[in-house]
Design an enzyme around this catalytic site. Structure first.
Site, short mmCIF file in Angstrom:
data_model
loop_
_atom_site.label_atom_id
_atom_site.label_comp_id
_atom_site.label_asym_id
_atom_site.label_seq_id
_atom_site.Cartn_x
_atom_site.Cartn_y
_atom_site.Cartn_z
N GLY A 1 0.97 -1.34 0.17
CA GLY A 1 0.25 -0.06 0.10
C GLY A 1 0.77 1.42 0.00
O GLY A 1 2.48 1.40 -0.40
N GLY B 1 4.06 0.52 2.32
CA GLY B 1 4.59 -0.52 1.64
C GLY B 1 5.33 -0.21 0.74
O GLY B 1 6.50 -0.58 0.54
N ASN C 1 1.16 2.18 13.10
CA ASN C 1 0.78 2.70 13.96
C ASN C 1 0.06 2.43 15.18
O ASN C 1 -0.54 1.58 15.78
CB ASN C 1 -0.14 4.41 13.25
CG ASN C 1 0.22 5.04 12.08
OD1 ASN C 1 1.67 5.44 12.25
ND2 ASN C 1 -0.23 5.03 10.90
N LYS D 1 4.06 10.10 18.76
CA LYS D 1 2.86 9.98 17.20
C LYS D 1 1.52 9.75 16.85
O LYS D 1 0.70 10.22 16.93
CB LYS D 1 3.77 9.38 15.99
CG LYS D 1 2.42 9.12 14.57
CD LYS D 1 3.39 8.09 13.36
CE LYS D 1 1.63 8.24 12.30
NZ LYS D 1 2.35 7.45 10.71
#
Length: 336
Positions: free
Chosen positions: A9, A12, A104, A206
């Site tokens: 995606g 990646g 994430n 993050k």
């Protein structure tokens, strides 16, 4: 280096294409249209200045048993998609294979080599049955935090929007040969990949924004600047971030950026739709558990009250269920 990238995606694809262009031996483990496009044409990377490069010396397959042992396995899908591939990932392992996790949120391995009373605790929000931890041993994992923004514009084609940082770190904070090898590999591909002695603090930094702005945006359909400049939503974001900071503090985390600066940074991004809002608008299942649910879980483990996070979590989970119901109704109509 023999490198398998699971998922092609936005992230990646960016990472795999850049590694291949730098001369690494890259295999994409993908399915469907992406597999067909990469196998036929290679992987096209569109830089933020519009320049195009094609990584032609890449392999693509949907059969893990065809790939063979790898030096590095990069997990490049969203956190809620890892369980679906966990059974097959060990087919890529050799004696010294490392797994770089690029999800994430709070990872399944969070408490491995963490120390303290919660050492070894599972994170049920992201690995409910312990399947991922059982199939992908934390001893193989190198933590990684993803900062670049990119988008998959068509099968086998990624546009790099901005950013180039992929900090990495051993789970125990050591500076091992293998983590330095991963860092050098990513650096050779043109990324900034410093080796950190506390990868969890970077994960929280993050996550601090993701757990706040992603669900608020998905519920309100507002962009980052809208959330930050509308006083009620800015106050909600601030309250959620303070609660998360309290949870992280009980786990030994110190934020190197102030809360105000973190919100100001989000505001500067402007009319940007978060990934969760993009998923909602596209009718895809939003990524909730690793970004929000895991923080709720860690809050309970540390006896930390998080009323604002709990409320937003409940609402966004309800939204996800409503979306799933709607998708089910659509499929039933299509079959009728």
């Amino acid at each position: 280096m023999k490198i398998a990238v699971i998922g092609a995606g936005a992230i990646g694809g960016l990472v795999g294409a850049r590694l291949a262009l730098a001369g690494e031996d890259v295999t994409f483990v993908v399915r469907g249209a992406n597999l067909e496009a990469i196998a036929r044409d290679g992987f096209k990377l569109i830089a933020h200045d519009g320049a195009e490069e094609v990584a032609r010396k890449v392999k693509a397959t949907d059969r893990y048993d065809e790939v063979g042992p790898q030096d590095i396995v990069i997990l490049a899908m969203k956190a809620h998609q890892v369980e679906a591939v966990a059974h097959d990932v060990p087919k890529l392992f050799g004696p010294d294979t490392v797994v770089v996790t690029m999800q994430n949120g709070i990872p399944f391995w969070y408490f491995h080599k963490h120390g303290g009373a919660l050492e070894g605790s599972p994170v049920r929000s992201v690995d409910p049955d312990g399947l991922v931890a059982a199939r992908i041993p934390a001893e193989r994992v190198i933590g990684c935090v993803v900062y670049p923004a990119s988008e998959l514009v068509a099968p086998g084609i990624v546009r790099h929007i901005e950013g180039d940082r992929f900090p990495v770190g051993e789970l125990d904070g050591s500076s091992s040969e293998r983590v330095n090898r991963v860092s050098a590999c990513l650096t050779g591909a043109g990324f900034k990949a410093p080796v950190l002695d506390d990868i969890r603090s970077e994960i929280w930094l993050k996550l601090w924004g993701n757990l706040t702005f992603n669900p608020i945006s998905s519920l309100s359909h507002a962009t980052l600047v809208d959330i930050c400049q509308f006083p009620p939503s800015r106050e909600l974001a601030t309250s959620m971030m303070r609660e998360a900071q309290a949870v992280a503090g009980k786990l030994g985390i110190e934020f190197r950026v102030s809360l105000e600066k973190r919100i100001a940074g989000a505001e500067k991004v402007g009319k940007h739709k978060t990934s969760m809002l993009q998923d909602v608008e596209a009718g895809r299942a939003p990524e909730i558990d690793a970004l929000v649910g895991a923080v709720v879980e860690l809050a309970r483990l540390t006896d930390t009250p998080t009323p604002h996070i709990d409320t937003v979590h409940s609402l966004v989970k309800l939204l996800a269920r409503s979306m799933a119901d709607q998708r089910g109704h659509v499929r039933l109509r299509e079959l009728a």
